[in-house]
Write a protein that holds these residues in place. Sequence first.
Motif, short mmCIF file in Angstrom:
data_model
loop_
_atom_site.label_atom_id
_atom_site.label_comp_id
_atom_site.label_asym_id
_atom_site.label_seq_id
_atom_site.Cartn_x
_atom_site.Cartn_y
_atom_site.Cartn_z
N LYS B 137 -6.18 -94.76 -29.40
CA LYS B 137 -6.10 -93.35 -28.60
C LYS B 137 -7.18 -92.36 -29.33
CE LYS B 137 -1.33 -93.82 -27.70
NZ LYS B 137 -0.02 -93.69 -28.00
N ILE B 138 -7.72 -92.65 -30.54
CA ILE B 138 -8.50 -91.53 -31.29
C ILE B 138 -9.84 -91.69 -30.64
CG2 ILE B 138 -9.62 -90.77 -33.24
CD1 ILE B 138 -7.24 -91.69 -34.96
N PRO B 139 -10.49 -90.74 -29.99
CA PRO B 139 -11.88 -90.89 -29.78
C PRO B 139 -12.95 -90.96 -30.93
CG PRO B 139 -11.20 -88.57 -29.23
CD PRO B 139 -9.90 -89.36 -29.98
N VAL B 140 -14.19 -91.40 -30.83
CA VAL B 140 -15.08 -91.51 -31.77
C VAL B 140 -15.58 -90.25 -32.29
CG1 VAL B 140 -17.26 -91.93 -30.36
CG2 VAL B 140 -16.59 -93.57 -32.36
N GLY B 141 -15.35 -89.35 -31.32
CA GLY B 141 -15.83 -88.10 -31.77
C GLY B 141 -15.19 -87.46 -33.02
N VAL B 142 -13.94 -87.96 -33.24
CA VAL B 142 -12.90 -87.42 -34.29
C VAL B 142 -13.52 -87.95 -35.75
CG1 VAL B 142 -10.60 -87.53 -35.33
CG2 VAL B 142 -10.72 -87.17 -32.95
N ILE B 143 -13.88 -89.01 -35.73
CA ILE B 143 -14.42 -89.92 -37.07
C ILE B 143 -15.89 -89.84 -37.36
CG2 ILE B 143 -12.47 -91.34 -36.92
CD1 ILE B 143 -14.67 -93.69 -36.32
N MET B 144 -16.73 -89.40 -36.26
CA MET B 144 -17.97 -89.52 -36.42
C MET B 144 -18.73 -88.45 -37.39
SD MET B 144 -19.32 -87.85 -32.98
CE MET B 144 -19.53 -86.22 -32.67
N THR B 145 -19.65 -88.65 -37.98
CA THR B 145 -20.67 -87.73 -38.66
C THR B 145 -21.40 -86.82 -37.71
OG1 THR B 145 -20.88 -89.12 -40.68
CG2 THR B 145 -22.54 -87.32 -40.41
N ARG B 146 -21.29 -85.52 -37.74
CA ARG B 146 -21.55 -84.62 -36.66
C ARG B 146 -22.79 -83.89 -37.00
NH1 ARG B 146 -18.49 -82.74 -32.24
NH2 ARG B 146 -16.86 -84.02 -32.76
N MET B 147 -23.68 -83.77 -36.04
CA MET B 147 -24.80 -82.82 -36.23
C MET B 147 -24.30 -81.66 -36.76
SD MET B 147 -27.76 -84.16 -35.14
CE MET B 147 -28.88 -82.55 -34.77
N PRO B 148 -25.13 -80.81 -37.33
CA PRO B 148 -26.36 -81.26 -37.99
C PRO B 148 -26.57 -82.07 -39.22
CG PRO B 148 -25.86 -78.92 -38.69
CD PRO B 148 -24.64 -79.47 -37.95
N ASN B 149 -25.34 -82.62 -39.24
CA ASN B 149 -25.38 -83.30 -40.75
C ASN B 149 -25.92 -84.84 -40.57
OD1 ASN B 149 -24.06 -81.35 -42.06
ND2 ASN B 149 -22.22 -81.91 -41.06
N ILE B 150 -26.81 -84.90 -39.31
CA ILE B 150 -27.28 -86.28 -39.17
C ILE B 150 -28.75 -86.31 -39.73
CG2 ILE B 150 -27.86 -88.09 -37.37
CD1 ILE B 150 -25.44 -87.00 -35.81
N VAL B 151 -29.02 -87.50 -40.34
CA VAL B 151 -30.54 -87.52 -40.76
C VAL B 151 -31.23 -88.34 -39.75
CG1 VAL B 151 -31.98 -88.29 -42.67
CG2 VAL B 151 -29.57 -87.80 -43.05
N VAL B 152 -32.32 -87.74 -39.20
CA VAL B 152 -32.96 -88.40 -38.02
C VAL B 152 -34.42 -88.59 -38.63
CG1 VAL B 152 -31.61 -87.23 -36.37
CG2 VAL B 152 -33.84 -86.25 -36.94
N THR B 153 -35.19 -89.61 -37.70
CA THR B 153 -36.39 -89.76 -37.89
C THR B 153 -37.15 -89.83 -36.44
OG1 THR B 153 -38.37 -91.31 -38.68
CG2 THR B 153 -36.26 -92.22 -37.61
N GLU B 154 -38.57 -89.59 -36.42
CA GLU B 154 -39.20 -89.37 -35.20
C GLU B 154 -40.01 -90.75 -35.19
OE1 GLU B 154 -39.95 -85.33 -33.75
OE2 GLU B 154 -39.12 -84.73 -35.41
N PRO B 155 -40.57 -90.95 -34.00
CA PRO B 155 -41.34 -92.31 -33.41
C PRO B 155 -42.67 -92.16 -34.62
CG PRO B 155 -40.79 -91.26 -31.59
CD PRO B 155 -40.28 -90.56 -32.56
N ASP B 156 -43.39 -91.07 -34.65
CA ASP B 156 -44.60 -91.04 -35.45
C ASP B 156 -44.44 -90.94 -36.87
OD1 ASP B 156 -46.20 -91.27 -33.25
OD2 ASP B 156 -46.53 -88.95 -32.92
N GLU B 157 -43.32 -90.83 -37.36
CA GLU B 157 -42.98 -90.67 -38.83
C GLU B 157 -43.28 -91.95 -39.56
OE1 GLU B 157 -39.96 -88.36 -41.77
OE2 GLU B 157 -39.08 -89.71 -40.45
N SER B 158 -43.86 -92.11 -40.74
CA SER B 158 -43.99 -93.50 -41.36
C SER B 158 -42.89 -94.23 -41.89
CB SER B 158 -44.94 -93.05 -42.69
OG SER B 158 -44.19 -92.75 -43.69
N VAL B 159 -43.06 -95.61 -41.76
CA VAL B 159 -41.86 -96.27 -42.08
C VAL B 159 -41.48 -95.96 -43.56
CG1 VAL B 159 -41.02 -98.78 -42.73
CG2 VAL B 159 -42.24 -98.21 -40.56
N LEU B 160 -42.17 -95.58 -44.44
CA LEU B 160 -42.17 -95.13 -45.72
C LEU B 160 -41.39 -94.30 -45.89
CD1 LEU B 160 -42.50 -95.63 -48.92
CD2 LEU B 160 -44.79 -94.47 -48.72
N ASP B 161 -41.59 -93.01 -45.25
CA ASP B 161 -40.78 -91.79 -44.92
C ASP B 161 -39.26 -92.15 -44.64
OD1 ASP B 161 -42.63 -90.23 -46.30
OD2 ASP B 161 -43.45 -89.47 -44.42
N ALA B 162 -39.21 -93.00 -43.65
CA ALA B 162 -37.88 -93.26 -43.22
C ALA B 162 -36.96 -94.08 -44.06
CB ALA B 162 -37.93 -94.09 -41.85
#
Lengths: 211, 211
Positions: B137-162
């Motif tokens: 019954k519970i939607p995934v929205g209830v248990i997820m970590t929500r923006m802006p608390n998500i750490v992201v990366t971008e395609p041009d970032e280095s694997v090291l930084d990721a």
Amino acid sequence: MQFTERQKRIINIVKKNEPITSEAIAKKLKLTRATLRTDLAILTMAGVLDARPKVGYFYSGKSTINYFAERISNIKVSEVKSLPVVVSEGTSVYDAIVTLFLEDVGTIFVTTEGLLSGVVSRKDFLKSAIGGTDINKIPVGVIMTRMPNIVVTEPDESVLDAAIKIIEHQVDSLPIVEKIKNENGEEGYKVIGRISKTNITRLFVDIANTE
Amino acid sequence: MQFTERQKRIINIVKKNEPITSEAIAKKLKLTRATLRTDLAILTMAGVLDARPKVGYFYSGKSTINYFAERISNIKVSEVKSLPVVVSEGTSVYDAIVTLFLEDVGTIFVTTEGLLSGVVSRKDFLKSAIGGTDINKIPVGVIMTRMPNIVVTEPDESVLDAAIKIIEHQVDSLPIVEKIKNENGEEGYKVIGRISKTNITRLFVDIANTE
């Protein structure tokens, strides 16, 4: 190996134009062959370039990576290990999950009379938790992956070999074990540590950040 | 950099005896200084040894690792990415767990109107599954970590930084994102990939195994 700006330019020229003679490289850089002689000798000795008489220079560029391979082959599992989290076979699935959270690990090892008997991952626990059974009643022994189907590593194994096992067997971590006999004289493994994808990712960062 | 046996012996001698003169090295190896001249020049140019006039040779040995750091800093996230597994915010926790198993991933990303809104890990699912609530019954929205608390990366970032982000924020994977505006003109992230500890462990193995 830190190359000078000129050496980097030479490498790029050879990459794009191999095979290329030293005369042609000199011409592209507007320098004399004599000026380039030392750089070409160094790049060849370093294994970055390959020189073939009467043909020219080729780009090989593999040796530094080989050196890296050699270096990480020398890093042993015992140098990057974490502490193992171990429960006994009769522990309930629920209690094992609580231990997993308290210790903040992804995998729990199970021992029976002092010897490694099983491994349970977060995935196994999740499967059990949604399976409709009473996780307070089922012992961890029912859901664990059981010996001899456990991939292990030893303290003296290289981190590289452990990483290969992790990738090939699609597991998150390996128990680090020592061969022993328990009190009953049964042979098996004592769990003395744990190496995970986290350890390897951290090592990757540490090596890359070493000045 | 592949060193000859003699070069390796020189490195070991300098490591143990630094600073040491070329005469002293020659004596230990029972060779003439002239014989060693080329080896010492190569080791110095390679940055493995440091030569100081009237003092002798020091072991520096850091440059190859620097080169490795430089090389992996040049590997971009886009080169090692996996496909992301994405569900919408209204998906039930149970269905999201089924997706997790079907796709065999450790983390699921949640989007709302085309934009990244949350992240759910195996750990979050496990917590929810043993929490005594009805995961159908519970939607995934209830248990997820929500923006802006998500750490992201971008395609041009280095694997090291990721990799550094993964270690520092203690997560298993990062969504690879692109900034976009959705149909309603809201700014946010489109999820275009995923990079995990598995990708980094595999890269570690691949680099080490490169001949």
